[in-house]
Design a protein around this motif. Structure first.
Motif, PDB file in Angstrom:
ATOM      1  N   GLN A  55      37.566  38.623  -7.485  1.00 33.21           N
ATOM      2  CA  GLN A  55      37.723  37.278  -6.863  1.00 33.21           C
ATOM      3  C   GLN A  55      38.915  36.898  -6.365  1.00 33.21           C
ATOM      4  N   GLY A  56      39.566  37.364  -5.458  1.00 29.94           N
ATOM      5  CA  GLY A  56      40.720  37.083  -4.802  1.00 29.94           C
ATOM      6  C   GLY A  56      41.928  37.779  -5.748  1.00 29.94           C
ATOM      7  N   PRO A  57      43.315  37.526  -5.335  1.00 33.11           N
ATOM      8  CA  PRO A  57      44.314  38.339  -5.939  1.00 33.11           C
ATOM      9  C   PRO A  57      44.565  37.905  -7.194  1.00 33.11           C
ATOM     10  N   GLU A  58      44.413  36.628  -7.389  1.00 32.73           N
ATOM     11  CA  GLU A  58      44.904  36.191  -8.931  1.00 32.73           C
ATOM     12  C   GLU A  58      43.658  35.247  -9.459  1.00 32.73           C
ATOM     13  N   LYS A  59      43.863  35.293 -10.965  1.00 35.34           N
ATOM     14  CA  LYS A  59      42.735  34.599 -11.432  1.00 35.34           C
ATOM     15  C   LYS A  59      43.242  34.023 -12.833  1.00 35.34           C
ATOM     16  N   ILE A  60      43.138  32.614 -13.253  1.00 32.71           N
ATOM     17  CA  ILE A  60      43.589  32.245 -14.490  1.00 32.71           C
ATOM     18  C   ILE A  60      42.368  32.030 -15.338  1.00 32.71           C
ATOM     19  N   VAL A  61      42.239  32.869 -16.546  1.00 35.43           N
ATOM     20  CA  VAL A  61      41.402  32.552 -17.330  1.00 35.43           C
ATOM     21  C   VAL A  61      41.752  32.327 -18.799  1.00 35.43           C
ATOM     22  N   ILE A  62      41.206  31.815 -19.746  1.00 31.82           N
ATOM     23  CA  ILE A  62      41.648  31.664 -21.181  1.00 31.82           C
ATOM     24  C   ILE A  62      40.977  32.828 -22.034  1.00 31.82           C
ATOM     25  N   ARG A  63      41.475  33.710 -22.694  1.00 38.06           N
ATOM     26  CA  ARG A  63      40.832  34.411 -23.619  1.00 38.06           C
ATOM     27  C   ARG A  63      41.267  34.292 -25.003  1.00 38.06           C
ATOM     28  N   ARG A  64      40.274  34.722 -25.905  1.00 36.11           N
ATOM     29  CA  ARG A  64      40.604  34.715 -27.131  1.00 36.11           C
ATOM     30  C   ARG A  64      40.596  36.119 -27.635  1.00 36.11           C
ATOM     31  N   TYR A  65      41.413  36.528 -28.956  1.00 35.07           N
ATOM     32  CA  TYR A  65      41.614  37.732 -29.441  1.00 35.07           C
ATOM     33  C   TYR A  65      40.076  38.504 -29.494  1.00 35.07           C
ATOM     34  N   SER A  66      39.085  37.674 -29.827  1.00 30.53           N
ATOM     35  CA  SER A  66      37.768  38.305 -29.940  1.00 30.53           C
ATOM     36  C   SER A  66      37.107  38.723 -28.683  1.00 30.53           C
ATOM     37  N   ASP A  67      37.625  38.000 -27.506  1.00 35.13           N
ATOM     38  CA  ASP A  67      37.174  38.613 -26.116  1.00 35.13           C
ATOM     39  C   ASP A  67      37.940  40.095 -26.153  1.00 35.13           C
ATOM     40  N   PHE A  68      38.873  40.303 -26.313  1.00 35.79           N
ATOM     41  CA  PHE A  68      39.606  41.367 -26.049  1.00 35.79           C
ATOM     42  C   PHE A  68      38.924  42.676 -26.990  1.00 35.79           C
ATOM     43  N   VAL A  69      38.277  42.151 -28.385  1.00 32.51           N
ATOM     44  CA  VAL A  69      37.585  43.060 -29.146  1.00 32.51           C
ATOM     45  C   VAL A  69      36.320  43.282 -28.272  1.00 32.51           C
ATOM     46  N   TRP A  70      35.782  42.492 -27.759  1.00 34.18           N
ATOM     47  CA  TRP A  70      34.574  42.596 -27.076  1.00 34.18           C
ATOM     48  C   TRP A  70      34.582  43.720 -26.079  1.00 34.18           C
ATOM     49  N   LEU A  71      35.591  43.510 -25.261  1.00 34.38           N
ATOM     50  CA  LEU A  71      35.835  44.537 -24.075  1.00 34.38           C
ATOM     51  C   LEU A  71      36.177  45.751 -24.627  1.00 34.38           C
ATOM     52  N   ARG A  72      37.119  45.797 -25.575  1.00 35.80           N
ATOM     53  CA  ARG A  72      37.324  47.366 -26.277  1.00 35.80           C
ATOM     54  C   ARG A  72      35.969  47.937 -26.910  1.00 35.80           C
ATOM     55  N   ASP A  73      35.168  47.116 -27.359  1.00 35.49           N
ATOM     56  CA  ASP A  73      33.896  47.602 -28.358  1.00 35.49           C
ATOM     57  C   ASP A  73      32.921  48.306 -27.007  1.00 35.49           C
ATOM     58  N   ARG A  74      32.858  47.531 -25.791  1.00 34.35           N
ATOM     59  CA  ARG A  74      32.059  47.637 -24.895  1.00 34.35           C
ATOM     60  C   ARG A  74      32.680  49.076 -24.172  1.00 34.35           C
ATOM     61  N   LEU A  75      33.625  49.177 -23.804  1.00 34.95           N
ATOM     62  CA  LEU A  75      34.062  50.325 -23.240  1.00 34.95           C
ATOM     63  C   LEU A  75      34.023  51.570 -24.115  1.00 34.95           C
ATOM     64  N   PHE A  76      34.148  51.437 -25.487  1.00 35.33           N
ATOM     65  CA  PHE A  76      34.078  52.509 -26.477  1.00 35.33           C
ATOM     66  C   PHE A  76      32.599  53.043 -26.207  1.00 35.33           C
ATOM     67  N   GLU A  77      31.651  52.039 -26.470  1.00 32.83           N
ATOM     68  CA  GLU A  77      30.258  52.368 -26.654  1.00 32.83           C
ATOM     69  C   GLU A  77      29.804  52.985 -25.165  1.00 32.83           C
ATOM     70  N   LYS A  78      30.378  52.617 -23.971  1.00 35.82           N
ATOM     71  CA  LYS A  78      29.679  53.113 -22.708  1.00 35.82           C
ATOM     72  C   LYS A  78      30.536  54.616 -22.143  1.00 35.82           C
ATOM     73  N   ASN A  79      31.489  54.529 -22.580  1.00 40.32           N
ATOM     74  CA  ASN A  79      32.588  55.745 -22.166  1.00 40.32           C
ATOM     75  C   ASN A  79      33.044  56.726 -23.226  1.00 40.32           C
ATOM     76  N   LYS A  80      31.863  57.321 -23.687  1.00 38.36           N
ATOM     77  CA  LYS A  80      32.084  58.409 -24.606  1.00 38.36           C
ATOM     78  C   LYS A  80      33.103  59.701 -24.139  1.00 38.36           C
ATOM     79  N   GLY A  81      33.918  60.102 -24.936  1.00 35.47           N
ATOM     80  CA  GLY A  81      34.755  61.053 -24.360  1.00 35.47           C
ATOM     81  C   GLY A  81      36.106  60.636 -23.892  1.00 35.47           C
ATOM     82  N   ILE A  82      36.380  59.276 -23.590  1.00 40.30           N
ATOM     83  CA  ILE A  82      37.351  58.714 -23.090  1.00 40.30           C
ATOM     84  C   ILE A  82      38.298  57.714 -24.059  1.00 40.30           C
TER      85      ILE A  82
END
Length: 353
Positions: A10-37
């Motif tokens: 959605q455009g070249p720039e986006k301002i969002v607020i993220r907690r540490y737990s949001d980064f953990v959520w992203l890491r976990d989701r990527l780990f679950e869905k991308n076995k071998g990476i």
């Protein structure tokens, strides 16, 4: 603030607020869905309480989280993830809702990659095929890769430990010079004429050098110790992927054993012309359609690609880190030498008078 040139955002720039737990959520989701990476690692959540909210800790955490997101965004597979798009664009309420529904592997086992590795390895060792023997790969190249990863973790951890000691030493020396400078300035104030002035300048130089040492200690922390620590975490992420590969291999072996038993059962039923032949044939087809073999082969293929990419990136990053270390030490040594050298004529004049 996220910036991107990907057209699907959605455009070249986006301002969002993220907690540490949001980064953990992203890491976990990527780990679950991308076995071998190899999923990029996150910095540890825990910290000594008195250090946790210091400006330096906040800067270290921000730098590590930036590296985490940029590594994902630059990965040819992970950058296409819908979870990454959500993470970079969703409102806080959406992220909170997504986190509350998370039930991934890291949710169950509090983000301890080493523990996950040990747990899965234990399961693999307990599995049996035919006789009582562990179900493990015997591929020489895979064994070589595992040995390399374990050795690399040990060497990186040892280097990081000594980098930490260097940072500590710089800070302690800086503090000692500061204290010495204050004491010498007071001594100079009690003396008169040239000696008092020389002592005063010695104290000032000591305090200036103290500031240089403290600054260099910070640079050493951010540009040398932290990159080493980051690669220790990266190796732990690779070990989590190794554990997933071991798990996939076990499932593949279990499927092969199941297929063998079902085939024997089907042959037996056909021989006696049992009315359960159709049912047995259906069970055999269902077992044959299992994805275990395909999953394992995909993980092997991806891991081979990932190791090449990891080695290339590690060479680049470690080269930069050690280059920054050497530059910083040379800069500091020259600054210290110049500072003391400028004082020598005045101190010599005092000692010879």
């Amino acid at each position: 603030i996220w910036q991107t040139n990907f057209p699907e955002y959605q455009g070249p720039e986006k301002i969002v607020i993220r907690r540490y737990s949001d980064f953990v959520w992203l890491r976990d989701r990527l780990f679950e869905k991308n076995k071998g990476i190899f999923i990029p690692p996150l910095p540890e959540k825990s910290a000594v309480e008195k250090f946790r909210f210091s400006a330096e800790f906040i800067e270290m955490r921000r730098q590590a989280l930036d590296i985490f997101v940029n590594r994902i965004a630059s990965h040819h597979e992970l950058q296409q993830s819908e979870d990454l798009r959500l993470f970079l664009q969703a409102e806080e309420e959406t992220m909170e809702r997504l986190r509350s529904h998370e039930t991934g592997i890291f949710k169950k086992k509090p983000s301890d990659l080493m523990q996950i590795f040990k747990d899965v390895q234990s399961k693999v060792s307990d599995a049996v095929l035919g006789k009582e023997k562990p179900v493990e790969e015997t591929d020489p190249e895979y064994e070589k890769m595992k040995h390399y990863i374990f050795e690399l973790e040990n060497h990186l951890a040892e280097a990081q430990k000594h980098a930490y000691r260097l940072v500590k030493r710089h800070r302690e020396l800086g503090q000692s010079l500061s204290d010495f400078g204050k004491a010498v300035k007071l001594l100079g104030a009690s003396e008169g004429d040239a000696l008092g002035k020389a002592f005063s300048e010695l104290g000032i130089k000591s305090e200036i050098l103290s500031a240089k040492l403290q600054k260099e200690a910070h640079q050493l922390l951010m540009n040398f110790e932290e990159p080493l620590k980051d690669y220790v975490r990266a190796v732990q992420s690779i070990k989590a992927t190794i554990a997933e590969r071991a798990n996939a291999f076990r499932r593949q072996c279990e499927l092969a054993e199941t297929m063998k038993l079902k085939e024997i059962n089907l042959d037996k039923l056909m021989l006696i012309r049992s009315d359960k032949v159709a049912e047995a044939e259906q069970e055999y087809k269902e077992a044959k359609s299992e994805q275990a073999t395909k999953t394992f082969e995909t993980i092997v293929k991806l891991m081979n690609e990932e190791m090449g990419r990891f080695q290339e990136q590690k060479t680049l990053d470690m080269g930069i880190a050690f280059h920054e270390f050497a530059k910083g030490q040379a800069r500091l040594a020259n600054g210290i030498a110049d500072a003391w050298r400028s004082l020598l004529p005045k101190l010599e004049a005092c000692s010879s008078s």
